[in-house]
Design an enzyme around this catalytic site. Structure first.
Site, PDB file in Angstrom:
ATOM      1  N   ARG A  27      42.170  37.489  42.067  1.00 30.98           N
ATOM      2  CA  ARG A  27      41.585  38.260  43.186  1.00 30.98           C
ATOM      3  C   ARG A  27      42.436  38.147  44.446  1.00 30.98           C
ATOM      4  O   ARG A  27      42.689  39.149  45.119  1.00 30.98           O
ATOM      5  CB  ARG A  27      40.153  37.808  43.486  1.00 30.98           C
ATOM      6  CG  ARG A  27      39.140  38.293  42.485  1.00 30.98           C
ATOM      7  CD  ARG A  27      37.749  37.825  42.840  1.00 30.98           C
ATOM      8  NE  ARG A  27      37.750  36.368  42.942  1.00 30.98           N
ATOM      9  CZ  ARG A  27      36.848  35.658  43.585  1.00 30.98           C
ATOM     10  NH1 ARG A  27      35.856  36.247  44.205  1.00 30.98           N
ATOM     11  NH2 ARG A  27      36.912  34.347  43.619  1.00 30.98           N
ATOM     12  N   ASN A  45      35.102  39.375  40.873  1.00 28.12           N
ATOM     13  CA  ASN A  45      34.897  38.832  39.532  1.00 28.12           C
ATOM     14  C   ASN A  45      33.593  39.367  38.969  1.00 28.12           C
ATOM     15  O   ASN A  45      32.621  39.547  39.712  1.00 28.12           O
ATOM     16  CB  ASN A  45      34.819  37.301  39.567  1.00 28.12           C
ATOM     17  CG  ASN A  45      36.161  36.643  39.793  1.00 28.12           C
ATOM     18  OD1 ASN A  45      37.214  37.240  39.593  1.00 28.12           O
ATOM     19  ND2 ASN A  45      36.131  35.390  40.202  1.00 28.12           N
TER      20      ASN A  45
END
Length: 98
Positions: A27, A45
């Site tokens: 990320r 996520n």
């Protein structure tokens, strides 16, 4: 001759990345690359272990970001990337969603 307006048209890509992509800085690396490329959107996520992202910008830059997702962060092991192209929503920045 390729019409430059085609490559500059704003698009959105909705991307799902599977593999070892959580707990490996995916990320944050996605955020940093999107910032570097000047894209808007978000990354997060999912509970199934995948990473979901939305990228908005010119087609050529969004395509660069989608291509990057096939590799991801240096510790990631990407198995699959699925992409759905849509009309942009007008997202004004790039963020990491939790």
């Amino acid at each position: 001759m390729l019409d430059s307006s085609i490559s500059q048209a704003r698009i959105q890509a909705h991307v799902l990345v599977s593999g070892r992509v959580q707990g490996v800085g995916f990320r944050m690396a996605t955020y940093e690359m999107a910032q570097e490329l000047g894209l808007n959107g978000w990354v997060r996520n999912l509970v199934d272990g995948c990473v979901e992202a939305v990228f908005e910008g010119s087609k050529d830059v969004v395509d660069k970001m989608v291509h990057w997702c096939h590799q991801g962060s240096c510790a990631a092991v990407v198995k699959d990337v699925t992409v759905e192209y849509k009309a942009p929503e007008g997202i004004s920045k790039f963020s990491i969603r939790r």
